[in-house]
Scaffold this active site. Sequence first.
Site, PDB file in Angstrom:
ATOM      1  N   LYS A  13       0.677  -1.132  -0.040  1.00  0.00           N
ATOM      2  CA  LYS A  13       0.560  -0.184  -0.045  1.00  0.00           C
ATOM      3  C   LYS A  13       0.443   1.187   0.455  1.00  0.00           C
ATOM      4  CE  LYS A  13      -2.246  -1.003   3.937  1.00  0.00           C
ATOM      5  NZ  LYS A  13      -1.708  -2.295   4.482  1.00  0.00           N
ATOM      6  N   ARG A  90     -10.198   1.096   8.729  1.00  0.00           N
ATOM      7  CA  ARG A  90      -9.840  -0.585   8.425  1.00  0.00           C
ATOM      8  C   ARG A  90     -10.972  -0.929   9.248  1.00  0.00           C
ATOM      9  NH1 ARG A  90      -4.025  -2.351   8.969  1.00  0.00           N
ATOM     10  NH2 ARG A  90      -3.720   0.173   8.589  1.00  0.00           N
ATOM     11  N   ARG A 129      11.767  -5.413   5.371  1.00  0.00           N
ATOM     12  CA  ARG A 129      11.523  -3.878   5.240  1.00  0.00           C
ATOM     13  C   ARG A 129      12.352  -3.056   5.895  1.00  0.00           C
ATOM     14  NH1 ARG A 129       5.955  -2.127   5.722  1.00  0.00           N
ATOM     15  NH2 ARG A 129       5.220  -2.893   7.382  1.00  0.00           N
ATOM     16  N   ARG A 162      10.732  -1.956  11.996  1.00  0.00           N
ATOM     17  CA  ARG A 162       9.322  -1.513  12.241  1.00  0.00           C
ATOM     18  C   ARG A 162       9.052  -2.394  13.600  1.00  0.00           C
ATOM     19  NH1 ARG A 162       4.859   0.298   8.381  1.00  0.00           N
ATOM     20  NH2 ARG A 162       3.047  -1.071  10.383  1.00  0.00           N
ATOM     21  N   ARG A 173      -1.558  -9.117  12.001  1.00  0.00           N
ATOM     22  CA  ARG A 173      -2.369  -8.264  11.434  1.00  0.00           C
ATOM     23  C   ARG A 173      -2.687  -8.953  10.695  1.00  0.00           C
ATOM     24  NH1 ARG A 173       3.689  -5.417  10.638  1.00  0.00           N
ATOM     25  NH2 ARG A 173       1.799  -3.797   8.932  1.00  0.00           N
TER      26      ARG A 173
END
Length: 219
Positions: A13, A90, A129, A162, A173
């Site tokens: 995203k 969300r 990431r 993160r 998640r």
Amino acid sequence: MRFLIFGPPGSGKGTQASKIAETYMISHIDFGTILRDHLQKNTKLGKEIAKYNIEKGNLIPDDLAIEILEDRLKEKDAKKFGFVLEGFPRTLAQGIAIDNFLKKSRLKLDAVININVDEDLLVKRLMSRRVCANCGESYNLLTNPPKQDDICDKCGGKLVTRDDDKEQVIRKRFRVFKAQTEPAINFFRKMENIIDIDGNRSVDEVFIQIKQKLDKMVK
Ligand code: AP5
Ligand code: MG
């Protein structure tokens, strides 16, 4: 132009929203980053957000999320240039809230983008990431590594992982996305302007699909 971008964690995203914002000269609003900024700066809202442990994959309550989002959408850049909004809505309640907010403000969405990616690929992507602690630029050790280990190409800042990019939290998640966010996507699916994208491909291939579809819609 105003776009929403949906997709599970790690579906790209943020990656695609940056490209969309640059291409159509609109603001990229990343709701997750807004929350993490408040936490990092320990603002009044940050203290409130901290109660809900987003680093463990929990959502903040709808009322709080809606208040933060509406304030952001009232800012000058969002009004003047339009936006691509990532990370909101969300939940179904958030979906209904933004729909009402836009109607009240006499604004329309030009498109809703929905990126689909398989769960195991999401986990792989998110575990590799890295983000710049200084400017927020995002890298991927597998597909888009920095030139120097742990250093941001753009600003020289330190690259960090993160807090919520741990396998267990990523899978949580994903479950939250399935249970809470899919109903919001289905709410917007009732409108004609939703576009489904295969996000299992490379960044450039995904962007080509998005751009081709958006160009037809915004003409
Ligand atoms: P948020 O920050 O929005 O996290 P997320 O939705 O879980 O998604 P990510 O931002 O992690 O992934 P992304 O889809 O943007 O992927 P990216 O482009 O970075 O939210 C975090 C938390 O905040 C939530 O869990 C919740 O607790 C809270 N929160 C947020 N919004 C809320 C709300 N509205 N209400 C309540 N709580 C809320 O890409 C991932 C990696 O893959 C990168 O390394 C990238 O380089 C790489 N990559 C991307 N695309 C490709 C590709 N096509 N091929 C190969 N690699 C790729
Ligand atoms: Mg993101």
